[in-house]
Write a protein that holds these residues in place. Structure first.
Motif, PDB file in Angstrom:
ATOM      1  N   ALA A  56       0.877  -1.179   0.000  1.00  0.00           N
ATOM      2  CA  ALA A  56       0.000   0.000   0.000  1.00  0.00           C
ATOM      3  C   ALA A  56       0.911   1.224   0.000  1.00  0.00           C
ATOM      4  O   ALA A  56       1.186   1.813   1.047  1.00  0.00           O
ATOM      5  CB  ALA A  56      -0.927   0.011   1.204  1.00  0.00           C
ATOM      6  N   PRO A  57       1.417   1.640  -1.152  1.00  0.00           N
ATOM      7  CA  PRO A  57       2.404   2.725  -1.207  1.00  0.00           C
ATOM      8  C   PRO A  57       1.872   4.013  -0.595  1.00  0.00           C
ATOM      9  O   PRO A  57       0.692   4.344  -0.748  1.00  0.00           O
ATOM     10  CB  PRO A  57       2.638   2.907  -2.714  1.00  0.00           C
ATOM     11  N   HIS A  58       2.762   4.723   0.086  1.00  0.00           N
ATOM     12  CA  HIS A  58       2.347   5.982   0.696  1.00  0.00           C
ATOM     13  C   HIS A  58       2.203   7.042  -0.394  1.00  0.00           C
ATOM     14  O   HIS A  58       3.182   7.485  -0.991  1.00  0.00           O
ATOM     15  CB  HIS A  58       3.335   6.436   1.761  1.00  0.00           C
ATOM     16  N   GLY A  59       0.966   7.469  -0.630  1.00  0.00           N
ATOM     17  CA  GLY A  59       0.688   8.401  -1.716  1.00  0.00           C
ATOM     18  C   GLY A  59       1.077   9.831  -1.436  1.00  0.00           C
ATOM     19  O   GLY A  59       1.130  10.648  -2.366  1.00  0.00           O
ATOM     20  N   LYS A  60       1.367  10.186  -0.170  1.00  0.00           N
ATOM     21  CA  LYS A  60       1.740  11.569   0.131  1.00  0.00           C
ATOM     22  C   LYS A  60       3.019  11.973  -0.593  1.00  0.00           C
ATOM     23  O   LYS A  60       3.262  13.161  -0.813  1.00  0.00           O
ATOM     24  CB  LYS A  60       1.923  11.781   1.629  1.00  0.00           C
ATOM     25  N   THR A  61       3.840  10.995  -0.958  1.00  0.00           N
ATOM     26  CA  THR A  61       5.075  11.297  -1.671  1.00  0.00           C
ATOM     27  C   THR A  61       4.801  12.109  -2.923  1.00  0.00           C
ATOM     28  O   THR A  61       5.444  13.129  -3.170  1.00  0.00           O
ATOM     29  CB  THR A  61       5.805  10.000  -2.062  1.00  0.00           C
ATOM     30  N   GLY A 233       8.503   2.412   5.987  1.00  0.00           N
ATOM     31  CA  GLY A 233       8.764   3.523   5.097  1.00  0.00           C
ATOM     32  C   GLY A 233       9.700   3.038   4.003  1.00  0.00           C
ATOM     33  O   GLY A 233       9.744   1.846   3.683  1.00  0.00           O
ATOM     34  N   SER A 234      10.460   3.967   3.444  1.00  0.00           N
ATOM     35  CA  SER A 234      11.320   3.632   2.309  1.00  0.00           C
ATOM     36  C   SER A 234      12.766   3.341   2.704  1.00  0.00           C
ATOM     37  O   SER A 234      13.585   3.052   1.839  1.00  0.00           O
ATOM     38  CB  SER A 234      11.304   4.787   1.299  1.00  0.00           C
ATOM     39  N   LYS A 235      13.073   3.396   4.005  1.00  0.00           N
ATOM     40  CA  LYS A 235      14.451   3.167   4.449  1.00  0.00           C
ATOM     41  C   LYS A 235      14.680   1.741   4.924  1.00  0.00           C
ATOM     42  O   LYS A 235      15.683   1.124   4.592  1.00  0.00           O
ATOM     43  CB  LYS A 235      14.807   4.157   5.562  1.00  0.00           C
ATOM     44  N   GLN A 246       6.167 -14.534   7.568  1.00  0.00           N
ATOM     45  CA  GLN A 246       5.950 -15.748   8.337  1.00  0.00           C
ATOM     46  C   GLN A 246       4.717 -16.453   7.796  1.00  0.00           C
ATOM     47  O   GLN A 246       3.734 -15.803   7.415  1.00  0.00           O
ATOM     48  CB  GLN A 246       5.750 -15.427   9.821  1.00  0.00           C
ATOM     49  N   ALA A 247       4.765 -17.746   7.762  1.00  0.00           N
ATOM     50  CA  ALA A 247       3.666 -18.512   7.182  1.00  0.00           C
ATOM     51  C   ALA A 247       2.343 -18.202   7.873  1.00  0.00           C
ATOM     52  O   ALA A 247       1.302 -18.050   7.221  1.00  0.00           O
ATOM     53  CB  ALA A 247       3.974 -20.002   7.270  1.00  0.00           C
ATOM     54  N   ALA A 248       2.375 -18.087   9.205  1.00  0.00           N
ATOM     55  CA  ALA A 248       1.131 -17.835   9.934  1.00  0.00           C
ATOM     56  C   ALA A 248       0.542 -16.482   9.570  1.00  0.00           C
ATOM     57  O   ALA A 248      -0.682 -16.314   9.510  1.00  0.00           O
ATOM     58  CB  ALA A 248       1.383 -17.919  11.435  1.00  0.00           C
ATOM     59  N   LEU A 249       1.415 -15.477   9.335  1.00  0.00           N
ATOM     60  CA  LEU A 249       0.900 -14.163   8.946  1.00  0.00           C
ATOM     61  C   LEU A 249       0.304 -14.222   7.547  1.00  0.00           C
ATOM     62  O   LEU A 249      -0.758 -13.642   7.285  1.00  0.00           O
ATOM     63  CB  LEU A 249       2.017 -13.124   9.002  1.00  0.00           C
ATOM     64  N   ARG A 250       0.984 -14.909   6.636  1.00  0.00           N
ATOM     65  CA  ARG A 250       0.465 -15.020   5.267  1.00  0.00           C
ATOM     66  C   ARG A 250      -0.925 -15.644   5.264  1.00  0.00           C
ATOM     67  O   ARG A 250      -1.801 -15.263   4.489  1.00  0.00           O
ATOM     68  CB  ARG A 250       1.405 -15.878   4.416  1.00  0.00           C
ATOM     69  N   GLU A 251      -1.147 -16.644   6.127  1.00  0.00           N
ATOM     70  CA  GLU A 251      -2.385 -17.413   6.096  1.00  0.00           C
ATOM     71  C   GLU A 251      -3.525 -16.758   6.866  1.00  0.00           C
ATOM     72  O   GLU A 251      -4.688 -16.910   6.478  1.00  0.00           O
ATOM     73  CB  GLU A 251      -2.122 -18.814   6.676  1.00  0.00           C
ATOM     74  N   HIS A 252      -3.211 -16.052   7.943  1.00  0.00           N
ATOM     75  CA  HIS A 252      -4.281 -15.613   8.842  1.00  0.00           C
ATOM     76  C   HIS A 252      -4.343 -14.101   9.068  1.00  0.00           C
ATOM     77  O   HIS A 252      -5.266 -13.623   9.736  1.00  0.00           O
ATOM     78  CB  HIS A 252      -4.123 -16.306  10.200  1.00  0.00           C
ATOM     79  N   TYR A 253      -3.385 -13.352   8.513  1.00  0.00           N
ATOM     80  CA  TYR A 253      -3.342 -11.911   8.717  1.00  0.00           C
ATOM     81  C   TYR A 253      -3.143 -11.217   7.364  1.00  0.00           C
ATOM     82  O   TYR A 253      -2.973 -11.873   6.330  1.00  0.00           O
ATOM     83  CB  TYR A 253      -2.206 -11.530   9.667  1.00  0.00           C
ATOM     84  N   THR A 254      -3.145  -9.897   7.395  1.00  0.00           N
ATOM     85  CA  THR A 254      -2.871  -9.105   6.196  1.00  0.00           C
ATOM     86  C   THR A 254      -1.670  -8.210   6.485  1.00  0.00           C
ATOM     87  O   THR A 254      -1.813  -7.081   6.962  1.00  0.00           O
ATOM     88  CB  THR A 254      -4.089  -8.244   5.806  1.00  0.00           C
ATOM     89  N   PRO A 255      -0.452  -8.697   6.231  1.00  0.00           N
ATOM     90  CA  PRO A 255       0.729  -7.845   6.410  1.00  0.00           C
ATOM     91  C   PRO A 255       0.820  -6.853   5.255  1.00  0.00           C
ATOM     92  O   PRO A 255       0.700  -7.229   4.090  1.00  0.00           O
ATOM     93  CB  PRO A 255       1.898  -8.834   6.403  1.00  0.00           C
ATOM     94  N   VAL A 256       1.037  -5.581   5.584  1.00  0.00           N
ATOM     95  CA  VAL A 256       1.028  -4.514   4.576  1.00  0.00           C
ATOM     96  C   VAL A 256       2.280  -3.657   4.721  1.00  0.00           C
ATOM     97  O   VAL A 256       2.563  -3.122   5.802  1.00  0.00           O
ATOM     98  CB  VAL A 256      -0.226  -3.620   4.718  1.00  0.00           C
ATOM     99  N   LEU A 257       3.030  -3.518   3.623  1.00  0.00           N
ATOM    100  CA  LEU A 257       4.180  -2.623   3.558  1.00  0.00           C
ATOM    101  C   LEU A 257       3.763  -1.308   2.922  1.00  0.00           C
ATOM    102  O   LEU A 257       2.967  -1.290   1.986  1.00  0.00           O
ATOM    103  CB  LEU A 257       5.308  -3.257   2.742  1.00  0.00           C
ATOM    104  N   ARG A 258       4.356  -0.164   3.379  1.00  0.00           N
ATOM    105  CA  ARG A 258       3.878   1.142   2.950  1.00  0.00           C
ATOM    106  C   ARG A 258       4.969   2.087   2.430  1.00  0.00           C
ATOM    107  O   ARG A 258       4.855   3.304   2.629  1.00  0.00           O
ATOM    108  CB  ARG A 258       3.157   1.853   4.101  1.00  0.00           C
ATOM    109  N   PRO A 259       6.018   1.635   1.781  1.00  0.00           N
ATOM    110  CA  PRO A 259       6.999   2.606   1.274  1.00  0.00           C
ATOM    111  C   PRO A 259       6.357   3.517   0.237  1.00  0.00           C
ATOM    112  O   PRO A 259       5.470   3.100  -0.513  1.00  0.00           O
ATOM    113  CB  PRO A 259       8.070   1.707   0.644  1.00  0.00           C
TER     114      PRO A 259
END
Length: 404
Positions: A56-61, A233-235, A246-259
């Motif tokens: 989910a890229p940070h659009g404020k950039t 962030g981007s650093k 982690q496998a458990a996060l992939r299966e049961h959660y929604t991990p989101v990166l935001r650079p």
């Protein structure tokens, strides 16, 4: 009184289409090169996919909906934003999922978001205090809407967010008292971590985010099937991705990166950060490439060793580093050859002028065009209503509007 007529031309806008940057555009102009842009979009999306995370890229950039749409088309899950006004701007241009990584404060801002949710926007914001939770709960109950919220987990000496597990527990209880709020996960920002072994601290913070969302899920307070855990962030995106991979996060959660800055990268601050990522991961294929430059004319050569460029604080970011001269395009030449400017350096910047120190034998003339790089792209985009996308031959391929 004479009738007011708005200017027919905004800075950096081509005078014709098709247009060539050096022939048909009043300079200065902010420019995004098509090839590195396309590369960066694919590179970061592939990186997120390989680590089992959503992007989910940070659009404020950029606050450029044309770039948001390219990010979504490349596979992004949604767009991250910082304010209600940014959120509405993105939704008005077709973005249907927004993660707002600030507290939503003030009734007019709440009203903007409520209208967007009623119009179909999938939205969540962060909370870190009981007062804001009560205000949000009352407002969205009045509107008959459910607002998805993430608890922000902060760091000592950092920006926003709960500092302790006890504060998180208190906030969970406050959210539970508001039927109009749904707790859907945990959010954090590692960019304020500083001092000591920063990489180790970022890794520990990523683990803390994961442990917290798991604890909340086990307690039954999260109101969604795949709770969100998000940071990056981007650093330090590589270290947060590793914490989330982690496998458990992939299966049961929604991990989101935001650079956010990755989309155009830069020539110094994030170039250095990318070098550190590569050092931490020698086997990583490829890297981000700088795509954003600002082109401007040499305006005056008032004394030996000094050029004044028609460029200033109103046109290009100057923190944490002054604009970086990259290339010289001689005025009036055919074929647009460019020349290296090694040894040239920016020494001072004013509202509309850059001071460029030159070697004694520098080949330069008034009217020549200098391409400048940036350090931290965010503070360049917000100075432009129009940003030009160009190909390798400097032909304008797209005019992209910004909405700050």
């Amino acid at each position: 009184m004479p009738e007011f007529k708005p200017s027919p031309v905004e800075k950096g806008t081509p005078l014709s289409r098709p247009a060539h940057l050096l022939h048909d555009v009043p300079l200065p102009a902010a420019v995004v090169f098509e090839a590195p842009l396309t590369h960066n979009l694919a590179w970061m999306q592939r990186f997120a996919d390989e680590h089992g995370a959503k992007l989910a890229p940070h659009g404020k950039t950029t606050m450029a909906p044309a770039l948001f749409k390219r990010q979504i088309a490349s596979g992004a899950w949604g767009i991250t934003l910082a304010t209600a006004v940014q959120t509405v701007a993105a939704h008005a241009h077709g973005i249907d999922r927004v993660l707002m990584v600030n507290q939503l404060v003030g009734r007019p801002n709440m009203a903007l978001v409520a209208d967007a949710i009623e119009a179909g926007l999938a939205y969540c914001c962060v909370v870190d205090g009981a007062d804001n939770v009560r205000d949000l709960g009352a407002f969205f109950a009045e509107r008959g809407l459910i607002l998805n919220v993430l608890i922000e987990l902060g760091v000592d000496g950092g920006r926003c967010g709960c500092r302790t597990a006890e504060q998180v527990e208190t906030l969970v209880a406050a959210i539970a008292e508001q039927p109009a709020l749904a707790l859907v996960g945990i959010e954090g920002y590692e960019g304020m971590i500083a001092g000591g072994d920063e990489a180790a601290s970022v890794c520990a913070y990523g683990k803390r985010l994961v442990d917290t969302v798991r604890t909340l899920q086990a307690s039954g307070v999260l109101q969604c099937e795949a709770p969100i855990v998000t940071a990056s962030g981007s650093k330090w995106f590589d270290l947060i991705a590793e914490a989330f991979d982690q496998a458990a996060l992939r299966e049961h959660y929604t991990p989101v990166l935001r650079p956010g800055c990755y989309v155009v990268h830069d020539h110094k601050l994030y170039a250095g950060a990318m070098a550190n990522v590569k050092a931490r991961h020698p086997g990583l294929e490829g890297e981000l490439q700088p795509a954003l430059e600002v082109f401007a004319h040499v305006q005056s050569l008032p004394e030996p060793g000094l050029a004044i460029i028609a460029l200033g604080k109103r046109d290009i970011g100057h923190e944490p580093d002054l604009p970086l001269p990259l290339r010289r395009y001689p005025w009036g030449t055919e074929g647009e050859p460019w020349f290296d400017v090694s040894g040239w350096r920016t020494t001072h910047i004013m509202d509309q002028h850059v001071f460029l120190a030159l070697p004694e034998d520098a080949d330069i003339a008034v009217g020549d065009v200098i391409a400048f790089g940036t350090s931290h792209p965010c503070l360049t985009f917000d100075k432009w209503r129009r940003v030009l996308c160009v190909d390798a031959s400097l032909e304008v391929t797209e005019v992209m509007a910004t909405h700050f």
